[in-house]
Design an enzyme around this catalytic site. Sequence first.
Site, PDB file in Angstrom:
ATOM      1  N   PHE A 155       0.834  -1.198   0.000  1.00 24.34           N
ATOM      2  CA  PHE A 155       0.000   0.000   0.000  1.00 24.34           C
ATOM      3  C   PHE A 155       0.872   1.252   0.000  1.00 24.34           C
ATOM      4  CE2 PHE A 155      -2.225  -3.440   2.068  1.00 24.34           C
ATOM      5  CZ  PHE A 155      -3.493  -3.385   1.540  1.00 24.34           C
ATOM      6  N   GLU A 156       0.354   2.326  -0.589  1.00 26.44           N
ATOM      7  CA  GLU A 156       1.130   3.551  -0.643  1.00 26.44           C
ATOM      8  C   GLU A 156       1.430   4.112   0.746  1.00 26.44           C
ATOM      9  OE1 GLU A 156      -1.180   7.280  -1.805  1.00 26.44           O
ATOM     10  OE2 GLU A 156      -2.466   5.723  -2.629  1.00 26.44           O
ATOM     11  N   THR A 157       0.637   3.728   1.744  1.00 25.89           N
ATOM     12  CA  THR A 157       0.867   4.192   3.106  1.00 25.89           C
ATOM     13  C   THR A 157       2.002   3.446   3.800  1.00 25.89           C
ATOM     14  OG1 THR A 157      -1.014   2.774   3.690  1.00 25.89           O
ATOM     15  CG2 THR A 157      -1.406   5.143   3.579  1.00 25.89           C
TER      16      THR A 157
END
Length: 252
Positions: free
Chosen positions: A50-52
Site C-alpha cells: 500500500f502507498e501508506t
Amino acid sequence: MLEYKPREIMAIMAGRMVKRGDVIFCGTGLSLIAATVAKKIYAPESVIFFETGGIDTALPELPISVADSRVMYRTSMNAGLLESFSILSHKKVYTKAFLGAAQIDRFGNLNSTCIGDYLHPSVRFSGSGGGSDAACLAAEVIIFMQHEKRRFVEKVDYLTSPGWLSGPEARGNTGLQRGGPSAVVTNLGIMRFDERTKEIYLSEYYLGVTSQKVRENTGFEIDISRAAESKPITEEELRVLREEIDPQKLII
C-alpha cells in the site's frame, strides 16, 4: 445462475488476474477487495503493498482504507510513501496496480478529478491521490469501472492518470517507458487493449450479459468481435468473499 452484486463479480474477476508471485499495488475500495480475493483464493504467495507503507501484509482481516492500521499487520516491512513508490517503480519488480476512476476513454486514460470544465466543474472528485503515480510507474495497470456511457467517454474531461494517451507510441514518447493499462474490469465484462492500436476492446462478457449490452453502455464505438463468455463465478468464490473476506459488508 448464481446471484451476485456487481462489486462481487468485479472483485472475483480481477482477483483471477493475479498470479503466484505477483506484486500488487492496492488502493482503497474495490481494489482492496480484489487484492484480498487474490490473496485468499488464487495467489496466496502474491505480495500486496500500500502507498501508506504496508509492504507484504498478511490481510487476515479486511482494512476499510489504505490508512487503516490493519494494512500494517504482519507485514514484511512497515515503511512509508517513499518506499512504496520505490517498489512500484523498481525496474526489477513486475508490479501490477489496481486503479479506479470516474471516466475512461478508448485508450485507457483515466479521470478522477472532475466532470466538466476544471475551473467550473459540475462535479469535483477527490483527485489523483497515488493514482497518477501508479499509472505512470507500475509495470501493468488493471482498472475498475462501472460500465455506463457517462463513464466510458470519447475523451475524458480531465486527464488524471495516463493510459496509452493517444495511441501506440504516445506513452513512450512522453517518457513513460514501461507500464500502461492491460485490462478494465466492469460490472458487465472485461475489456483489454489491442496490442497494435492500444484501443480498448471487449474480451469477455459475464454470464447473463450480451456483447451488445456492453456496446450499448459504452460512449464510443468498441470492438466486440473478439468477445467470449467469461468462466462463471463459483459458489466457493462467493462464499470466501462473503464469509471470510468481507462478512461485515464494509466494502461489498
